[in-house]
Design a protein around this motif. Structure first.
Motif, PDB file in Angstrom:
ATOM      1  N   GLY B 387       0.825  -1.207   0.000  1.00  0.00           N
ATOM      2  CA  GLY B 387       0.000   0.000   0.000  1.00  0.00           C
ATOM      3  C   GLY B 387       0.858   1.255   0.000  1.00  0.00           C
ATOM      4  N   LYS B 388       1.995   1.165   0.690  1.00  0.00           N
ATOM      5  CA  LYS B 388       2.877   2.317   0.810  1.00  0.00           C
ATOM      6  C   LYS B 388       3.482   2.670  -0.551  1.00  0.00           C
ATOM      7  CE  LYS B 388       6.667   3.887   3.738  1.00  0.00           C
ATOM      8  NZ  LYS B 388       7.691   3.947   2.677  1.00  0.00           N
ATOM      9  N   ILE B 389       3.970   1.631  -1.229  1.00  0.00           N
ATOM     10  CA  ILE B 389       4.533   1.864  -2.563  1.00  0.00           C
ATOM     11  C   ILE B 389       3.423   2.293  -3.522  1.00  0.00           C
ATOM     12  CG2 ILE B 389       5.519   0.635  -4.563  1.00  0.00           C
ATOM     13  CD1 ILE B 389       7.402  -0.725  -2.528  1.00  0.00           C
ATOM     14  N   GLY B 390       2.215   1.785  -3.276  1.00  0.00           N
ATOM     15  CA  GLY B 390       1.062   2.148  -4.092  1.00  0.00           C
ATOM     16  C   GLY B 390       0.869   3.659  -4.150  1.00  0.00           C
ATOM     17  N   LYS B 391       1.122   4.322  -3.006  1.00  0.00           N
ATOM     18  CA  LYS B 391       0.944   5.780  -2.974  1.00  0.00           C
ATOM     19  C   LYS B 391       1.974   6.485  -3.842  1.00  0.00           C
ATOM     20  CE  LYS B 391      -1.593   5.874   1.273  1.00  0.00           C
ATOM     21  NZ  LYS B 391      -1.781   6.290   2.629  1.00  0.00           N
ATOM     22  N   ASP B 392       3.197   5.946  -3.829  1.00  0.00           N
ATOM     23  CA  ASP B 392       4.220   6.544  -4.696  1.00  0.00           C
ATOM     24  C   ASP B 392       3.852   6.339  -6.166  1.00  0.00           C
ATOM     25  OD1 ASP B 392       5.552   7.116  -2.384  1.00  0.00           O
ATOM     26  OD2 ASP B 392       6.897   5.367  -2.501  1.00  0.00           O
ATOM     27  N   VAL B 393       3.392   5.114  -6.448  1.00  0.00           N
ATOM     28  CA  VAL B 393       2.999   4.801  -7.830  1.00  0.00           C
ATOM     29  C   VAL B 393       1.853   5.725  -8.255  1.00  0.00           C
ATOM     30  CG1 VAL B 393       2.041   3.033  -9.365  1.00  0.00           C
ATOM     31  CG2 VAL B 393       3.772   2.404  -7.672  1.00  0.00           C
ATOM     32  N   PHE B 394       0.915   5.941  -7.329  1.00  0.00           N
ATOM     33  CA  PHE B 394      -0.222   6.833  -7.629  1.00  0.00           C
ATOM     34  C   PHE B 394       0.272   8.213  -8.043  1.00  0.00           C
ATOM     35  CE2 PHE B 394      -3.208  10.146  -6.494  1.00  0.00           C
ATOM     36  CZ  PHE B 394      -4.371   9.699  -7.084  1.00  0.00           C
ATOM     37  N   GLU B 395       1.224   8.733  -7.279  1.00  0.00           N
ATOM     38  CA  GLU B 395       1.742  10.067  -7.596  1.00  0.00           C
ATOM     39  C   GLU B 395       2.344  10.124  -8.997  1.00  0.00           C
ATOM     40  OE1 GLU B 395       4.279  12.063  -4.751  1.00  0.00           O
ATOM     41  OE2 GLU B 395       2.762  11.659  -3.189  1.00  0.00           O
ATOM     42  N   MET B 396       3.066   9.041  -9.328  1.00  0.00           N
ATOM     43  CA  MET B 396       3.663   9.012 -10.667  1.00  0.00           C
ATOM     44  C   MET B 396       2.596   8.869 -11.744  1.00  0.00           C
ATOM     45  SD  MET B 396       7.159   6.929 -10.090  1.00  0.00           S
ATOM     46  CE  MET B 396       7.677   7.386 -11.740  1.00  0.00           C
ATOM     47  N   MET B 397       1.563   8.120 -11.418  1.00  0.00           N
ATOM     48  CA  MET B 397       0.458   7.988 -12.377  1.00  0.00           C
ATOM     49  C   MET B 397      -0.183   9.346 -12.608  1.00  0.00           C
ATOM     50  SD  MET B 397      -1.366   4.544 -10.913  1.00  0.00           S
ATOM     51  CE  MET B 397      -2.691   4.424 -12.113  1.00  0.00           C
ATOM     52  N   PHE B 398      -0.339  10.106 -11.522  1.00  0.00           N
ATOM     53  CA  PHE B 398      -0.974  11.416 -11.640  1.00  0.00           C
ATOM     54  C   PHE B 398      -0.118  12.350 -12.490  1.00  0.00           C
ATOM     55  CE2 PHE B 398      -2.639  15.541 -10.622  1.00  0.00           C
ATOM     56  CZ  PHE B 398      -4.004  15.303 -10.491  1.00  0.00           C
ATOM     57  N   LYS B 399       1.205  12.218 -12.329  1.00  0.00           N
ATOM     58  CA  LYS B 399       2.098  13.102 -13.091  1.00  0.00           C
ATOM     59  C   LYS B 399       2.148  12.710 -14.567  1.00  0.00           C
ATOM     60  CE  LYS B 399       5.156  14.730  -9.453  1.00  0.00           C
ATOM     61  NZ  LYS B 399       5.583  13.749  -8.447  1.00  0.00           N
ATOM     62  N   THR B 400       2.086  11.409 -14.837  1.00  0.00           N
ATOM     63  CA  THR B 400       2.334  10.956 -16.208  1.00  0.00           C
ATOM     64  C   THR B 400       1.110  10.421 -16.928  1.00  0.00           C
ATOM     65  OG1 THR B 400       2.845   8.723 -15.457  1.00  0.00           O
ATOM     66  CG2 THR B 400       4.676  10.272 -15.536  1.00  0.00           C
ATOM     67  N   GLY B 401       0.072  10.040 -16.171  1.00  0.00           N
ATOM     68  CA  GLY B 401      -1.113   9.468 -16.794  1.00  0.00           C
ATOM     69  C   GLY B 401      -0.903   8.029 -17.243  1.00  0.00           C
ATOM     70  N   ARG B 402       0.237   7.417 -16.841  1.00  0.00           N
ATOM     71  CA  ARG B 402       0.523   6.059 -17.291  1.00  0.00           C
ATOM     72  C   ARG B 402      -0.140   5.013 -16.391  1.00  0.00           C
ATOM     73  NH1 ARG B 402       6.673   5.958 -17.157  1.00  0.00           N
ATOM     74  NH2 ARG B 402       6.483   3.872 -18.033  1.00  0.00           N
ATOM     75  N   ALA B 403      -0.165   3.781 -16.880  1.00  0.00           N
ATOM     76  CA  ALA B 403      -0.808   2.690 -16.137  1.00  0.00           C
ATOM     77  C   ALA B 403       0.080   2.237 -14.984  1.00  0.00           C
ATOM     78  CB  ALA B 403      -1.089   1.520 -17.068  1.00  0.00           C
ATOM     79  N   ALA B 404      -0.561   1.757 -13.907  1.00  0.00           N
ATOM     80  CA  ALA B 404       0.158   1.364 -12.698  1.00  0.00           C
ATOM     81  C   ALA B 404       1.170   0.251 -12.975  1.00  0.00           C
ATOM     82  CB  ALA B 404      -0.841   0.920 -11.627  1.00  0.00           C
ATOM     83  N   ALA B 405       0.743  -0.789 -13.696  1.00  0.00           N
ATOM     84  CA  ALA B 405       1.603  -1.951 -13.926  1.00  0.00           C
ATOM     85  C   ALA B 405       2.895  -1.547 -14.642  1.00  0.00           C
ATOM     86  CB  ALA B 405       0.855  -2.995 -14.740  1.00  0.00           C
ATOM     87  N   GLU B 406       2.745  -0.616 -15.574  1.00  0.00           N
ATOM     88  CA  GLU B 406       3.893  -0.126 -16.333  1.00  0.00           C
ATOM     89  C   GLU B 406       4.920   0.524 -15.405  1.00  0.00           C
ATOM     90  OE1 GLU B 406       3.664   2.978 -19.623  1.00  0.00           O
ATOM     91  OE2 GLU B 406       1.961   1.667 -20.072  1.00  0.00           O
ATOM     92  N   ILE B 407       4.419   1.379 -14.527  1.00  0.00           N
ATOM     93  CA  ILE B 407       5.300   2.108 -13.606  1.00  0.00           C
ATOM     94  C   ILE B 407       5.954   1.140 -12.625  1.00  0.00           C
ATOM     95  CG2 ILE B 407       5.323   3.808 -11.723  1.00  0.00           C
ATOM     96  CD1 ILE B 407       3.098   5.301 -13.284  1.00  0.00           C
ATOM     97  N   VAL B 408       5.163   0.183 -12.120  1.00  0.00           N
ATOM     98  CA  VAL B 408       5.673  -0.789 -11.163  1.00  0.00           C
ATOM     99  C   VAL B 408       6.805  -1.609 -11.797  1.00  0.00           C
ATOM    100  CG1 VAL B 408       5.101  -2.919  -9.921  1.00  0.00           C
ATOM    101  CG2 VAL B 408       3.574  -0.935  -9.775  1.00  0.00           C
ATOM    102  N   ALA B 409       6.587  -2.032 -13.045  1.00  0.00           N
ATOM    103  CA  ALA B 409       7.588  -2.837 -13.731  1.00  0.00           C
ATOM    104  C   ALA B 409       8.863  -2.025 -13.941  1.00  0.00           C
ATOM    105  CB  ALA B 409       7.038  -3.316 -15.072  1.00  0.00           C
ATOM    106  N   GLU B 410       8.688  -0.767 -14.318  1.00  0.00           N
ATOM    107  CA  GLU B 410       9.826   0.086 -14.604  1.00  0.00           C
ATOM    108  C   GLU B 410      10.653   0.362 -13.346  1.00  0.00           C
ATOM    109  OE1 GLU B 410       9.039   3.264 -17.563  1.00  0.00           O
ATOM    110  OE2 GLU B 410       9.859   4.530 -15.962  1.00  0.00           O
ATOM    111  N   LEU B 411       9.961   0.611 -12.235  1.00  0.00           N
ATOM    112  CA  LEU B 411      10.658   0.929 -10.985  1.00  0.00           C
ATOM    113  C   LEU B 411      11.214  -0.321 -10.305  1.00  0.00           C
ATOM    114  CD1 LEU B 411       8.268   3.545  -9.348  1.00  0.00           C
ATOM    115  CD2 LEU B 411      10.373   3.991 -10.605  1.00  0.00           C
TER     116      LEU B 411
END
Lengths: 101, 478
Positions: B387-411
Motif C-alpha cells: 500500500g505504501k509503494i502504491g501511494k508513490d505509484v499513484f503520484e507518478m500515475m498522476f504526473k504521467t497518466g501512465r498505467a500502474a503496472a507499467e510504472i511498477v515494472a519500470e521501478l
C-alpha cells in the motif's frame, strides 16, 4: 397619470434620449401637444374597471409555436457582414463604448 | 466589523446546453470563428421573426423542477430595451413580469446546520454578443455576434446569504444541480455559468436592508467569495467613517483583489420592458411538466443514498463523491473496471482529491483513467505491491497518466510475494541474529518488529508484509 404639458415635455425628452433621438428645442413643445392629445384619448380606457382581469399581452389567444433544437447554417453570414459600415477581418468594428462612461 | 451583518443575493446566468440558439437555428458552438453563427433573426434584420427553441424551454423546466420552483403554465417574453453594440436588435428578449419559474430554493450546509437559500425566480432570456476592446485599435471595439441569441436562464436568489462562504456554497450547489441535469456546462471561466453578486450590510438586528452594490466580472468561485469579502469590508469602512454606501455597479479586479466603481451614470437604467409582440405567450402544458419531472436524472442527494446502500461506503465519502457529478461518474467507472467500492472510495477521497483540490476543473484535471486507478487498486489487492509503494505509484500515475503496472515494472518495486524468496531472506536474518532469536523464544515477542525491519531492509521494503509476518513467526516459533 401624466397631466400637465410640462410633464409631457419631460417624458418626451427622456424618451427621446433613451431612443437616441434628437430634435430642435422647439420640437419637444410641438410633440408635447400631439402626444398630449393621443394620451388623453387613450386615457379614456382608464375609466374601465379592469381589476380582476388578467393583463392581455397579445390579441391572439394561442400559445407560441416551438421549433426543434436543430442547428443549421443560415448561409447569410457574408450578406449580413457586408451591411456593416465598418469591419476589421471577421469582426464588425464600432467606436469604442465602455459602459458607464 | 462584528456589529454589521452582510446581506447577499446572487444572480446567475446559466447557458443552456442546446445545439441551436434560443430563437433561431444558428449553432451555439463556442469554438466557431467570429461572426459565423449568425443569421437575419439573431442579428435583428427587419422583418424577421423569432421562434422558440423547444429544448431550451424543456431544460429551463428541468432546472425549475429540480430546484423546487413552481413552473408557470403561461409566461411572457418581454423586450428589455437598451443600446449597446453587442445587441443588434436594440433589445434583449427576456422575461419580466411573468417568468417561467417562481420560488424554489437551494439547500446548503452551514456550521449551524442545513440552510435553504430561497429562489425568487428563474426566467429565460437570450445572450448578447461579445465585444472585444483594445483589439488592434485603441478607439474601436470589435463585435462578435456568435453568442447573440444563445439561450440562458437567469436564476435570482433571495437576499438570504450572510457570508462569502454561504454565497460560494450556494453557487457550487446550484452549479452541481445544473450540471447533474445536463442543462448547463457550468464553467465560470468559459462564461457559460456567470454570476453577479448583490451585497449590502446592516447593523446586526436591523430588519431593513442597507444600500446594495452589484458586483460584476466574477470569473471563478474564488472571485465570488473574495469580492464579496472585500465589498463587506469596504462598505463597513465607509459606514464606520460616517459615510454612506452609494448604490452602484462595481467591477471585481481579480489581480488587484478589489472592487472598483464603474463610474455609473447618474441616470438609472430604464429598460422600458414591454411584452414582445413577435412572441406569443409561452404555454407549458401540465403533461409536459409531468413528463419532464419523470425524466429528471438522479440528483446528488439521491445518488449519495444509493452509494451508501449499494456500495456500502461511508456516508461522508458518498457526500464527497456526489458533490460533483463528474466525480461520481469517475467513482462508478473505477468500480465498473473491477475495483472494490470501498477501496475505490478511499483512493478517490484521499489521494486523488488531494491532488485536484486546488483545481477548479475538478476531476477533469485528473490524468488517471478510471481503469488505471482500478488497475493500481488491483495490484495492491493482489499483493503485487504494498500500500505504501502504491501511494508513490499513484503520484507518478498522476504526473504521467501512465498505467500502474507499467510504472511498477519500470521501478522494479513489485512486492515479493514468492514465499521461498521471503523464507531465504528470513533464514539469513535469523542466522545473523542468534541473540534476538533467543530473546524472542524467551518470551520477548516484541523483538519481532526488529526482524521485520531487518528483512524489509534486506528486501528494499518489497517483501509482502503479511507473508513476512507469518513466515517469521513460523520460523521463530519452531
Amino acid at each position: 397619470m401624466i397631466k400637465k404639458t410640462s410633464d409631457i415635455k419631460e417624458v418626451i425628452e427622456k424618451t427621446a434620449s433613451l431612443a437616441r433621438l434628437s430634435f430642435e428645442s422647439s420640437g419637444s413643445s410641438r410633440f408635447a401637444e400631439k402626444v398630449e392629445s393621443v394620451l388623453s384619448y387613450v386615457a379614456q380606457l382608464n375609466e374601465l374597471d379592469t381589476s380582476g382581469i388578467e393583463p392581455t399581452s397579445h390579441a391572439v389567444l394561442v400559445g407560441s409555436g416551438l421549433r426543434e433544437d436543430k442547428a443549421h447554417d443560415s448561409g447569410a453570414k457574408d450578406l449580413i457582414l457586408s451591411a456593416a459600415p465598418s469591419r476589421d477581418g471577421p469582426f464588425i468594428q464600432v467606436p469604442k463604448v465602455i459602459e458607464g462612461e | 466589523m462584528s456589529s454589521y451583518e452582510a446581506v447577499i443575493g446572487l444572480e446567475v446566468h446559466a447557458q443552456l446546453s442546446t445545439e441551436s440558439k434560443m430563437f433561431c437555428a444558428c449553432s451555439t458552438s463556442a469554438g466557431s470563428p467570429p461572426n459565423t453563427n449568425i443569421c437575419p433573426v439573431c442579428t435583428g434584420q427587419p422583418g424577421t421573426l423569432p421562434v422558440v427553441n423547444r429544448r431550451a424551454i424543456e431544460m429551463a423546466i428541468k432546472a425549475g423542477l429540480a430546484l423546487g420552483c413552481k413552473i408557470e403554465r403561461r409566461s411572457i417574453f418581454a423586450r428589455k430595451n437598451y443600446f449597446y453594440p453587442d445587441l443588434p436588435k436594440g433589445y434583449q428578449i427576456s422575461q419580466y413580469e411573468f417568468p417561467l419559474c417562481l420560488g424554489g430554493g437551494v439547500t446548503i450546509s452551514t456550521e449551524g446546520g442545513k440552510k435553504t437559500i430561497s429562489l425568487i425566480r428563474i426566467h429565460l432570456e437570450e445572450d448578447a454578443g461579445k465585444l472585444l476592446h483594445d483589439y488592434g485599435h485603441p478607439d474601436m471595439s470589435h463585435v462578435d455576434f456568435n453568442r447573440c441569441g444563445v439561450p440562458l436562464i437567469e436564476i435570482v436568489s433571495g437576499p438570504d446569504m450572510r457570508s462569502p462562504k454561504e454565497a460560494g456554497d450556494y453557487l457550487r450547489t446550484l452549479r452541481n444541480v445544473l450540471v447533474y441535469l445536463d442543462v448547463c456546462e457550468g464553467n465560470l471561466q468559459e462564461g457559460n455559468f456567470r454570476c453577479d453578486a448583490n451585497v449590502s450590510i446592516r447593523p446586526v438586528g436591523r430588519k431593513e436592508f442597507g444600500t446594495r452594490t452589484e458586483m460584476k466580472n466574477l470569473n471563478s468561485f474564488k472571485a465570488v467569495e473574495r469580492s464579496i469579502a472585500y465589498e463587506i469590508e469596504r462598505q463597513t469602512k465607509v459606514l464606520e467613517s460616517g459615510g454612506t454606501v452609494s448604490q452602484e455597479t462595481r467591477l471585481w479586479n481579480d489581480v488587484a483583489g478589489r472592487t472598483e466603481s464603474m463610474r455609473s451614470k447618474e441616470e438609472a437604467h430604464d429598460y422600458r420592458y414591454f411584452p414582445d409582440p413577435d412572441l406569443l405567450p409561452l404555454i407549458v402544458e401540465e403533461d409536459w411538466i409531468a413528463r419532464t419531472r419523470s425524466g429528471l436524472p438522479e440528483l446528488a442527494g439521491a445518488k449519495a443514498e444509493r452509494f451508501v446502500s449499494n456500495y456500502e461506503i461511508p456516508r461522508a465519502d458518498a457526500l464527497v463523491l456526489t458533490d460533483d457529478r463528474a466525480l461520481a461518474d469517475y467513482f462508478e467507472a473505477v468500480i465498473a473496471s473491477g475495483a472494490p467500492a470501498r477501496k475505490a472510495a478511499n483512493w478517490i477521497t484521499a489521494e486523488l482529491m488531494r491532488e485536484i483540490k486546488d483545481d477548479e476543473r475538478g476531476i477533469a484535471a485528473c490524468p488517471i483513467a478510471p481503469a488505471n486507478l482500478a488497475g493500481l487498486i488491483k495490484l495492491i489487492e493482489e499483493g503485487k505491491i504494498s500500500g505504501k509503494i502504491g501511494k508513490d505509484v499513484f503520484e507518478m500515475m498522476f504526473k504521467t497518466g501512465r498505467a500502474a503496472a507499467e510504472i511498477v515494472a519500470e521501478l522494479g518495486v513489485e512486492q515479493i510475494s514468492d514465499s521461498s524468496a521471503i523464507e531465504s531472506a528470513v533464514d539469513k536474518i535469523i542466522a545473523e541474529n542468534p541473540k534476538q532469536v533467543e530473546q524472542y523464544r524467551g518470551g520477548k515477542t516484541a523483538v519481532l518488529a526488529y526482524f521485520v525491519g531487518q528483512v524489509m531492509k534486506a528486501t528494499k521494503g518489497q517483501a509482502n508484509p503479511q507473508m513476512l509476518n507469518d513466515i517469521l513467526k513460523k520460523k521463530l516459533e519452531t
